[in-house]
Design a protein around this motif. Sequence first.
Motif, PDB file in Angstrom:
ATOM      1  N   GLY A 151      72.956 -12.475 -62.054  1.00 20.60           N
ATOM      2  CA  GLY A 151      73.829 -11.504 -62.690  1.00 20.60           C
ATOM      3  C   GLY A 151      74.006 -10.201 -61.928  1.00 20.60           C
ATOM      4  O   GLY A 151      74.164 -10.188 -60.706  1.00 20.60           O
ATOM      5  N   SER A 152      73.965  -9.093 -62.656  1.00 17.45           N
ATOM      6  CA  SER A 152      74.170  -7.782 -62.041  1.00 17.45           C
ATOM      7  C   SER A 152      73.046  -7.417 -61.078  1.00 17.45           C
ATOM      8  O   SER A 152      73.276  -6.723 -60.088  1.00 17.45           O
ATOM      9  N   ASN A 153      71.828  -7.868 -61.359  1.00 13.00           N
ATOM     10  CA  ASN A 153      70.736  -7.570 -60.439  1.00 13.00           C
ATOM     11  C   ASN A 153      70.923  -8.284 -59.103  1.00 13.00           C
ATOM     12  O   ASN A 153      70.497  -7.784 -58.061  1.00 13.00           O
ATOM     13  N   ALA A 154      71.557  -9.453 -59.113  1.00 10.78           N
ATOM     14  CA  ALA A 154      71.894 -10.116 -57.849  1.00 10.78           C
ATOM     15  C   ALA A 154      72.859  -9.244 -57.051  1.00 10.78           C
ATOM     16  O   ALA A 154      72.712  -9.072 -55.833  1.00 10.78           O
ATOM     17  N   ALA A 155      73.853  -8.680 -57.731  1.00 11.24           N
ATOM     18  CA  ALA A 155      74.831  -7.814 -57.066  1.00 11.24           C
ATOM     19  C   ALA A 155      74.180  -6.544 -56.537  1.00 11.24           C
ATOM     20  O   ALA A 155      74.477  -6.089 -55.430  1.00 11.24           O
ATOM     21  N   LEU A 156      73.274  -5.951 -57.326  1.00  9.20           N
ATOM     22  CA  LEU A 156      72.607  -4.726 -56.899  1.00  9.20           C
ATOM     23  C   LEU A 156      71.656  -4.988 -55.734  1.00  9.20           C
ATOM     24  O   LEU A 156      71.556  -4.174 -54.812  1.00  9.20           O
ATOM     25  N   LEU A 157      70.978  -6.119 -55.747  1.00 12.49           N
ATOM     26  CA  LEU A 157      70.121  -6.464 -54.616  1.00 12.49           C
ATOM     27  C   LEU A 157      70.950  -6.665 -53.351  1.00 12.49           C
ATOM     28  O   LEU A 157      70.558  -6.231 -52.264  1.00 12.49           O
ATOM     29  N   ASN A 158      72.109  -7.301 -53.510  1.00 11.08           N
ATOM     30  CA  ASN A 158      72.992  -7.474 -52.358  1.00 11.08           C
ATOM     31  C   ASN A 158      73.385  -6.121 -51.785  1.00 11.08           C
ATOM     32  O   ASN A 158      73.448  -5.934 -50.567  1.00 11.08           O
ATOM     33  N   TYR A 178      77.651 -10.488 -60.423  1.00  8.32           N
ATOM     34  CA  TYR A 178      78.825  -9.706 -60.822  1.00  8.32           C
ATOM     35  C   TYR A 178      78.413  -8.273 -61.099  1.00  8.32           C
ATOM     36  O   TYR A 178      77.236  -7.962 -61.300  1.00  8.32           O
ATOM     37  N   LEU A 179      79.405  -7.386 -61.109  1.00  8.10           N
ATOM     38  CA  LEU A 179      79.268  -6.035 -61.642  1.00  8.10           C
ATOM     39  C   LEU A 179      80.400  -5.845 -62.636  1.00  8.10           C
ATOM     40  O   LEU A 179      81.553  -6.143 -62.323  1.00  8.10           O
ATOM     41  N   ALA A 180      80.079  -5.373 -63.830  1.00  2.00           N
ATOM     42  CA  ALA A 180      81.062  -5.299 -64.916  1.00  2.00           C
ATOM     43  C   ALA A 180      81.974  -4.087 -64.778  1.00  2.00           C
ATOM     44  O   ALA A 180      82.119  -3.271 -65.695  1.00  2.00           O
ATOM     45  N   ASP A 181      82.595  -3.974 -63.608  1.00  2.67           N
ATOM     46  CA  ASP A 181      83.561  -2.924 -63.303  1.00  2.67           C
ATOM     47  C   ASP A 181      84.517  -3.515 -62.280  1.00  2.67           C
ATOM     48  O   ASP A 181      84.068  -4.082 -61.260  1.00  2.67           O
ATOM     49  N   VAL A 182      85.796  -3.398 -62.519  1.00  2.00           N
ATOM     50  CA  VAL A 182      86.782  -4.075 -61.671  1.00  2.00           C
ATOM     51  C   VAL A 182      86.651  -3.666 -60.201  1.00  2.00           C
ATOM     52  O   VAL A 182      86.587  -4.517 -59.307  1.00  2.00           O
ATOM     53  N   GLN A 183      86.575  -2.375 -59.934  1.00  2.00           N
ATOM     54  CA  GLN A 183      86.511  -1.902 -58.558  1.00  2.00           C
ATOM     55  C   GLN A 183      85.181  -2.253 -57.896  1.00  2.00           C
ATOM     56  O   GLN A 183      85.141  -2.739 -56.759  1.00  2.00           O
ATOM     57  N   ASN A 185      83.226  -4.623 -58.655  1.00  3.61           N
ATOM     58  CA  ASN A 185      83.153  -6.071 -58.498  1.00  3.61           C
ATOM     59  C   ASN A 185      83.922  -6.528 -57.254  1.00  3.61           C
ATOM     60  O   ASN A 185      83.506  -7.459 -56.561  1.00  3.61           O
ATOM     61  N   ARG A 186      85.023  -5.862 -56.950  1.00  2.10           N
ATOM     62  CA  ARG A 186      85.758  -6.172 -55.717  1.00  2.10           C
ATOM     63  C   ARG A 186      84.947  -5.726 -54.493  1.00  2.10           C
ATOM     64  O   ARG A 186      84.938  -6.408 -53.467  1.00  2.10           O
ATOM     65  N   GLU A 187      84.281  -4.588 -54.625  1.00  2.00           N
ATOM     66  CA  GLU A 187      83.457  -4.116 -53.523  1.00  2.00           C
ATOM     67  C   GLU A 187      82.290  -5.053 -53.263  1.00  2.00           C
ATOM     68  O   GLU A 187      81.822  -5.174 -52.121  1.00  2.00           O
ATOM     69  N   LEU A 188      81.825  -5.725 -54.301  1.00  8.12           N
ATOM     70  CA  LEU A 188      80.755  -6.711 -54.131  1.00  8.12           C
ATOM     71  C   LEU A 188      81.164  -7.789 -53.136  1.00  8.12           C
ATOM     72  O   LEU A 188      80.345  -8.221 -52.315  1.00  8.12           O
ATOM     73  N   ALA A 189      82.413  -8.216 -53.181  1.00  5.69           N
ATOM     74  CA  ALA A 189      82.891  -9.231 -52.240  1.00  5.69           C
ATOM     75  C   ALA A 189      82.760  -8.737 -50.806  1.00  5.69           C
ATOM     76  O   ALA A 189      82.329  -9.485 -49.908  1.00  5.69           O
ATOM     77  N   SER A 190      83.097  -7.472 -50.566  1.00  6.00           N
ATOM     78  CA  SER A 190      82.968  -6.901 -49.218  1.00  6.00           C
ATOM     79  C   SER A 190      81.507  -6.791 -48.814  1.00  6.00           C
ATOM     80  O   SER A 190      81.158  -7.031 -47.642  1.00  6.00           O
ATOM     81  N   GLU A 191      80.654  -6.433 -49.763  1.00  6.17           N
ATOM     82  CA  GLU A 191      79.238  -6.268 -49.455  1.00  6.17           C
ATOM     83  C   GLU A 191      78.579  -7.603 -49.131  1.00  6.17           C
ATOM     84  O   GLU A 191      77.701  -7.682 -48.264  1.00  6.17           O
ATOM     85  N   ILE A 192      78.998  -8.665 -49.810  1.00  5.57           N
ATOM     86  CA  ILE A 192      78.470  -9.996 -49.495  1.00  5.57           C
ATOM     87  C   ILE A 192      78.842 -10.381 -48.072  1.00  5.57           C
ATOM     88  O   ILE A 192      78.034 -10.915 -47.318  1.00  5.57           O
ATOM     89  N   ALA A 193      80.086 -10.080 -47.700  1.00  2.55           N
ATOM     90  CA  ALA A 193      80.559 -10.421 -46.357  1.00  2.55           C
ATOM     91  C   ALA A 193      79.921  -9.555 -45.277  1.00  2.55           C
ATOM     92  O   ALA A 193      79.819  -9.973 -44.123  1.00  2.55           O
ATOM     93  N   SER A 194      79.466  -8.346 -45.648  1.00  2.00           N
ATOM     94  CA  SER A 194      78.940  -7.397 -44.660  1.00  2.00           C
ATOM     95  C   SER A 194      77.511  -7.701 -44.236  1.00  2.00           C
ATOM     96  O   SER A 194      77.134  -7.433 -43.092  1.00  2.00           O
ATOM     97  N   GLN A 195      76.693  -8.242 -45.160  1.00  2.00           N
ATOM     98  CA  GLN A 195      75.315  -8.535 -44.770  1.00  2.00           C
ATOM     99  C   GLN A 195      75.238  -9.920 -44.142  1.00  2.00           C
ATOM    100  O   GLN A 195      76.023 -10.803 -44.445  1.00  2.00           O
ATOM    101  N   SER A 196      74.262 -10.094 -43.250  1.00  2.00           N
ATOM    102  CA  SER A 196      74.179 -11.315 -42.458  1.00  2.00           C
ATOM    103  C   SER A 196      73.166 -12.319 -42.987  1.00  2.00           C
ATOM    104  O   SER A 196      72.883 -13.321 -42.331  1.00  2.00           O
ATOM    105  N   ILE A 197      72.612 -12.062 -44.167  1.00  2.00           N
ATOM    106  CA  ILE A 197      71.605 -12.967 -44.731  1.00  2.00           C
ATOM    107  C   ILE A 197      72.255 -14.293 -45.130  1.00  2.00           C
ATOM    108  O   ILE A 197      73.327 -14.297 -45.743  1.00  2.00           O
ATOM    109  N   PRO A 198      71.647 -15.430 -44.809  1.00  2.00           N
ATOM    110  CA  PRO A 198      72.154 -16.696 -45.341  1.00  2.00           C
ATOM    111  C   PRO A 198      72.228 -16.620 -46.863  1.00  2.00           C
ATOM    112  O   PRO A 198      71.236 -16.322 -47.533  1.00  2.00           O
TER     113      PRO A 198
END
Length: 261
Positions: A151-158, A178-183, A185-198
């Motif tokens: 959930g949200s803790n997965a997003a915050l850890l990312n 997920y993050l329960a905020d539209v903006q 939550n979109r930034e989460l997608a960028s953050e996932i792509a930015s880190q190099s962890i499998p």
Amino acid sequence: MNSTWRLGITWSVLALVLQFSAAAQQLPSKQQLWQRDLQRQIPASELIELSTANGSFTVLQREALTSFTKGTAILVPDWTEHPASPDYLDPLRQQLNDYGWHTLAIMAPPPADFNLEQNATDYQQQLAEHMLATLVQAEMQGGNIIVIAKGSNAALLNRLYTSEQLVPPAAFIMLGAYLADVQLNRELASEIASQSIPTLDIIHRQDNRFANANLKLRQQLTERNLKTQYRQRQLTGTFYDADKHAWVLKEITGWLQSIGL
């Protein structure tokens, strides 16, 4: 006489307010209630306390049940759940032992401290402190360290991994992140792509709308950033929990094997 009566009523009301206030202060927090439940339901040998600068927190530990140990899986519940949550976390913390993993399922910071604001630091800092203490425990057991968060803790850890506030694990599995905020939550997608962890990104079709909102964007951004060790799985169907948990376990163990863990 009338004024005296009114004064008496005022003092009575004030006394009641003070009594209710004192009673409210004595009520256990949600986290304390969780801790009591865990102490009743979980064997004492599986319960440990780890410390941070702000106090201690509960961790559920189980040892691998194979002759060869791969390492430790740290499991992080969503901010609304305890570490033995029946939705993914508790089955995984027990089943992964059969695949060579020690498991450490942590108590997340108090739900009352959760805040989604971009610049909010208190909850994230507490989450980071919990993870740092748990990493020390995991390192004592040897082997690789993987993190499975929900959930949200997965997003915050990312976010913490992206900003290099935490040492990256050998693999990161997100369950319904997920993050329960539209903006945000979109930034989460960028953050996932930015880190190099499998990263294994598992979402169920029945997860909330934020978890399912930007799946295509996550995939597109990871491809644009040439992040090759990213796999996304969207589970479908309305099957029973046991079937869903078996599917998630299969996805996790199969993916870990594919990246050499």
